[in-house]
Scaffold this motif. Sequence first.
Motif, PDB file in Angstrom:
ATOM      1  N   THR A   1       0.830  -1.205   0.000  1.00 60.48           N
ATOM      2  CA  THR A   1       0.000   0.000   0.000  1.00 60.48           C
ATOM      3  C   THR A   1       0.868   1.260   0.000  1.00 60.48           C
ATOM      4  O   THR A   1       0.475   2.299  -0.519  1.00 60.48           O
ATOM      5  N   PHE A   2       2.038   1.145   0.612  1.00 57.30           N
ATOM      6  CA  PHE A   2       2.844   2.348   0.845  1.00 57.30           C
ATOM      7  C   PHE A   2       4.095   2.436  -0.024  1.00 57.30           C
ATOM      8  O   PHE A   2       4.652   3.507  -0.192  1.00 57.30           O
ATOM      9  N   ALA A   3       4.569   1.272  -0.514  1.00 54.28           N
ATOM     10  CA  ALA A   3       5.859   1.267  -1.208  1.00 54.28           C
ATOM     11  C   ALA A   3       5.851   0.275  -2.353  1.00 54.28           C
ATOM     12  O   ALA A   3       5.034  -0.642  -2.390  1.00 54.28           O
ATOM     13  N   HIS A   4       6.793   0.478  -3.274  1.00 58.32           N
ATOM     14  CA  HIS A   4       6.975  -0.476  -4.379  1.00 58.32           C
ATOM     15  C   HIS A   4       7.941  -1.553  -3.928  1.00 58.32           C
ATOM     16  O   HIS A   4       9.044  -1.259  -3.476  1.00 58.32           O
ATOM     17  N   PHE A   5       7.509  -2.778  -4.069  1.00 57.11           N
ATOM     18  CA  PHE A   5       8.282  -3.926  -3.618  1.00 57.11           C
ATOM     19  C   PHE A   5       8.979  -4.548  -4.808  1.00 57.11           C
ATOM     20  O   PHE A   5       8.320  -4.981  -5.747  1.00 57.11           O
TER      21      PHE A   5
ATOM     22  N   LEU B   1      12.449   1.780   0.531  1.00 60.65           N
ATOM     23  CA  LEU B   1      11.864   1.439  -0.767  1.00 60.65           C
ATOM     24  C   LEU B   1      11.300   2.704  -1.417  1.00 60.65           C
ATOM     25  O   LEU B   1      11.109   3.728  -0.746  1.00 60.65           O
ATOM     26  N   ALA B   2      11.009   2.600  -2.718  1.00 59.37           N
ATOM     27  CA  ALA B   2      10.364   3.736  -3.395  1.00 59.37           C
ATOM     28  C   ALA B   2       8.954   3.898  -2.824  1.00 59.37           C
ATOM     29  O   ALA B   2       8.198   2.925  -2.698  1.00 59.37           O
ATOM     30  N   ARG B   3       8.622   5.115  -2.491  1.00 58.52           N
ATOM     31  CA  ARG B   3       7.325   5.405  -1.897  1.00 58.52           C
ATOM     32  C   ARG B   3       6.244   5.396  -2.979  1.00 58.52           C
ATOM     33  O   ARG B   3       6.461   5.883  -4.081  1.00 58.52           O
ATOM     34  N   ARG B   4       5.099   4.823  -2.672  1.00 58.48           N
ATOM     35  CA  ARG B   4       4.020   4.745  -3.652  1.00 58.48           C
ATOM     36  C   ARG B   4       3.235   6.058  -3.659  1.00 58.48           C
ATOM     37  O   ARG B   4       2.899   6.582  -2.583  1.00 58.48           O
ATOM     38  N   ALA B   5       2.963   6.569  -4.842  1.00 59.75           N
ATOM     39  CA  ALA B   5       2.174   7.803  -4.926  1.00 59.75           C
ATOM     40  C   ALA B   5       0.784   7.540  -4.357  1.00 59.75           C
ATOM     41  O   ALA B   5       0.240   6.453  -4.528  1.00 59.75           O
ATOM     42  N   GLY B   6       0.247   8.513  -3.674  1.00 63.87           N
ATOM     43  CA  GLY B   6      -1.092   8.371  -3.110  1.00 63.87           C
ATOM     44  C   GLY B   6      -1.147   7.384  -1.958  1.00 63.87           C
ATOM     45  O   GLY B   6      -2.208   6.831  -1.655  1.00 63.87           O
ATOM     46  N   SER B   7      -0.013   7.161  -1.308  1.00 68.20           N
ATOM     47  CA  SER B   7       0.025   6.183  -0.214  1.00 68.20           C
ATOM     48  C   SER B   7      -0.750   6.665   1.011  1.00 68.20           C
ATOM     49  O   SER B   7      -1.113   5.865   1.865  1.00 68.20           O
ATOM     50  N   GLY B   8      -0.962   7.971   1.093  1.00 66.39           N
ATOM     51  CA  GLY B   8      -1.652   8.511   2.262  1.00 66.39           C
ATOM     52  C   GLY B   8      -0.719   8.772   3.430  1.00 66.39           C
ATOM     53  O   GLY B   8      -1.122   9.375   4.428  1.00 66.39           O
TER      54      GLY B   8
ATOM     55  N   VAL C   1       6.869  11.969   7.272  1.00 65.51           N
ATOM     56  CA  VAL C   1       7.444  10.650   7.562  1.00 65.51           C
ATOM     57  C   VAL C   1       8.697  10.430   6.729  1.00 65.51           C
ATOM     58  O   VAL C   1       9.696   9.912   7.211  1.00 65.51           O
ATOM     59  N   SER C   2       8.640  10.809   5.455  1.00 64.47           N
ATOM     60  CA  SER C   2       9.775  10.621   4.552  1.00 64.47           C
ATOM     61  C   SER C   2      10.640  11.867   4.463  1.00 64.47           C
ATOM     62  O   SER C   2      11.576  11.897   3.665  1.00 64.47           O
ATOM     63  N   ALA C   3      10.326  12.877   5.223  1.00 66.49           N
ATOM     64  CA  ALA C   3      11.061  14.147   5.188  1.00 66.49           C
ATOM     65  C   ALA C   3      11.222  14.633   3.747  1.00 66.49           C
ATOM     66  O   ALA C   3      12.283  15.116   3.355  1.00 66.49           O
ATOM     67  N   GLY C   4      10.184  14.454   2.960  1.00 65.98           N
ATOM     68  CA  GLY C   4      10.203  14.969   1.590  1.00 65.98           C
ATOM     69  C   GLY C   4      10.932  14.092   0.579  1.00 65.98           C
ATOM     70  O   GLY C   4      10.988  14.433  -0.598  1.00 65.98           O
ATOM     71  N   LEU C   5      11.489  12.947   1.015  1.00 70.20           N
ATOM     72  CA  LEU C   5      12.198  12.055   0.078  1.00 70.20           C
ATOM     73  C   LEU C   5      11.189  11.235  -0.723  1.00 70.20           C
ATOM     74  O   LEU C   5      10.064  11.011  -0.269  1.00 70.20           O
ATOM     75  N   PRO C   6      11.602  10.729  -1.909  1.00 71.67           N
ATOM     76  CA  PRO C   6      10.702   9.877  -2.690  1.00 71.67           C
ATOM     77  C   PRO C   6      10.695   8.426  -2.190  1.00 71.67           C
ATOM     78  O   PRO C   6      10.170   7.542  -2.843  1.00 71.67           O
TER      79      PRO C   6
ATOM     80  N   ILE D   1      19.267  -1.225   8.568  1.00 75.63           N
ATOM     81  CA  ILE D   1      18.541  -0.529   7.493  1.00 75.63           C
ATOM     82  C   ILE D   1      19.240  -0.756   6.153  1.00 75.63           C
ATOM     83  O   ILE D   1      20.429  -0.468   6.009  1.00 75.63           O
ATOM     84  N   ILE D   2      18.473  -1.265   5.203  1.00 76.43           N
ATOM     85  CA  ILE D   2      18.980  -1.542   3.860  1.00 76.43           C
ATOM     86  C   ILE D   2      18.183  -0.713   2.859  1.00 76.43           C
ATOM     87  O   ILE D   2      16.952  -0.742   2.880  1.00 76.43           O
ATOM     88  N   ALA D   3      18.868   0.006   1.975  1.00 76.26           N
ATOM     89  CA  ALA D   3      18.184   0.731   0.899  1.00 76.26           C
ATOM     90  C   ALA D   3      18.169  -0.136  -0.342  1.00 76.26           C
ATOM     91  O   ALA D   3      19.200  -0.675  -0.750  1.00 76.26           O
ATOM     92  N   LEU D   4      16.982  -0.292  -0.935  1.00 80.01           N
ATOM     93  CA  LEU D   4      16.844  -1.071  -2.168  1.00 80.01           C
ATOM     94  C   LEU D   4      16.346  -0.179  -3.290  1.00 80.01           C
ATOM     95  O   LEU D   4      15.597  -0.597  -4.156  1.00 80.01           O
ATOM     96  N   THR D   5      16.764   1.065  -3.271  1.00 76.76           N
ATOM     97  CA  THR D   5      16.260   2.029  -4.245  1.00 76.76           C
ATOM     98  C   THR D   5      17.293   2.377  -5.312  1.00 76.76           C
ATOM     99  O   THR D   5      16.956   3.014  -6.305  1.00 76.76           O
ATOM    100  N   GLY D   6      18.528   1.962  -5.132  1.00 80.03           N
ATOM    101  CA  GLY D   6      19.563   2.292  -6.111  1.00 80.03           C
ATOM    102  C   GLY D   6      19.935   1.080  -6.949  1.00 80.03           C
ATOM    103  O   GLY D   6      19.181   0.108  -7.030  1.00 80.03           O
ATOM    104  N   ASP D   7      21.117   1.136  -7.573  1.00 76.02           N
ATOM    105  CA  ASP D   7      21.561   0.036  -8.422  1.00 76.02           C
ATOM    106  C   ASP D   7      21.928  -1.193  -7.606  1.00 76.02           C
ATOM    107  O   ASP D   7      21.742  -2.320  -8.045  1.00 76.02           O
TER     108      ASP D   7
END
Length: 324
Positions: free
Chosen positions: A72-76, A96-103, A108-113, A180-186
Motif C-alpha cells: 500500500t505504501f511502497a513499491h516492492f 523502498l520507493a514510496r508509492r504515490a497516493g500512499s496517504g 514521515v519521509s522528510a520529503g524524500l521519494p 537498514i537496507i536501501a533497495l532504491t539504487g543500483d
Amino acid sequence: MPELLTITPETIQRAAHCLRDGGLVAFPTETVYGLGANALDGRAVARIFETKGRPQFNPLIVHVSELAQVETFAHFNEQAQRLAEIFWPGPLTLVLARRAGSGLSELVSAGLPTVAIRVPSHPAARNLIAASGAPVAAPSANPSGQVSPTQAAHVAADLGSKVDMILDGGQCKAGLESTIIALTGDTPTLLRAGSLAREAIEDALGEPLSRRTHGATPQAPGMLTSHYAPRAYLRLNAEFPQPGDAFLGFGSITGQSSDKVLNLSASGNLREAAANLFSSLRELDATGARTISIAPIPEHGLGEAINDRLRRAAAPRPEPARSD
Ligand code: TXA
Ligand code: MG
C-alpha cells in the motif's frame, strides 16, 4: 508522568485508540522502544519531531503488522520480496520507493521519494499496530542524539509527560536498532548496521551490500555523526581504565581496577553484548564518571553495529558534554 502500563488486551486497545486520536504511544519492539504516532496523520507525526527535538530532515521508519500492507505504501521489488520473506517479522528496515497516493504523511519521509518500512516481531508491537488499523511511524523513544531506550523506565525518564502512554514490555531482547537496507539504487546498500548482521543479509541476497558513502543524502539514522551519546565522554578500544574512569568490559577485558565496572558479555558473546549495550551505557553514565572507557569489540557480526553506535556515541558533540 504517564504510568508504565502492563501489556494486556485492554491496554493495547487503549493505546490503539490513543494512536487513532493523534496521540503518542511509546511501545516495546524487539530492538528498542519506539515512540509511535499514526503515520497517516501529519500533525501526530509532527509531534514526534517536536518531542524528540529531532531535525526535520531525518525521516522516520513506518511500522506495519503484516507484510501484505507494505504494498500500500511502497513499491516492492524482487530483492525486497526475498529479504521480507526471510527476515520479517524482525529487526530489518527496508528503504523502498514510496508509492504515490500512499496517504502517508510527507513528514514521515522528510520529503524524500522513499520510505523506510519494517514489520517488527515483538507481539505487543504487532498487536498495537494491528489494533490501531494504521501504519505507525516510530523512531527510537529518546531525545534526538541520546542513548536509545531498551526499558520502559528509560522512556519515562527521558520523555516523561511529553508522551501520552508508555506500554511496558520489559527489557528489549535485541537491544540495538534494526538494520537498514536501501533497495532504491543500483545495488542494495547498508544504511545502518543493526540487530540483523550484515552477513545474514548478504547470504540471503547472494551479493555484498554496498556501504553508503559518507555525506551522501538522505541523512539516515545515526548518520548524524554524534548520536547515541551519553553524558560522559567515551574512550574506545581501551584495554584498561584510566584512574577515575568507569569501564565497560567485553569478554576477558574487564577493567577490574575501576570501581565502576560492567561487562557487556563476560563470555564474549556479541548478541548478549548488543542486548546490554544501551542499558550499560546509561548505568555507567549514572555513576557520574567523566569518562567511560570501553573494551575493544570485534568488528564481525553484530560487532559492526555495536562499534558503529560506540563510534557515534564517542564522536565530538555539537555542544560540550555537560559538566554539572
Ligand atoms: O529498531 C528500530 O529501527 C527502531 C524501532 C523503534 O523500530 N527505530 C529506530 O528509528 O531506530 P530511528 O528514527 O531512531 O532511526 C531510523 C533511521 C533514521 O535515522 C532515518 O534517518 C532512517 O532510519 N530513515 C528513515 N527513513 C529513511 C529513508 N526514506 N531513507 C533513508 N533513511 C531513512
Ligand atoms: Mg534513534
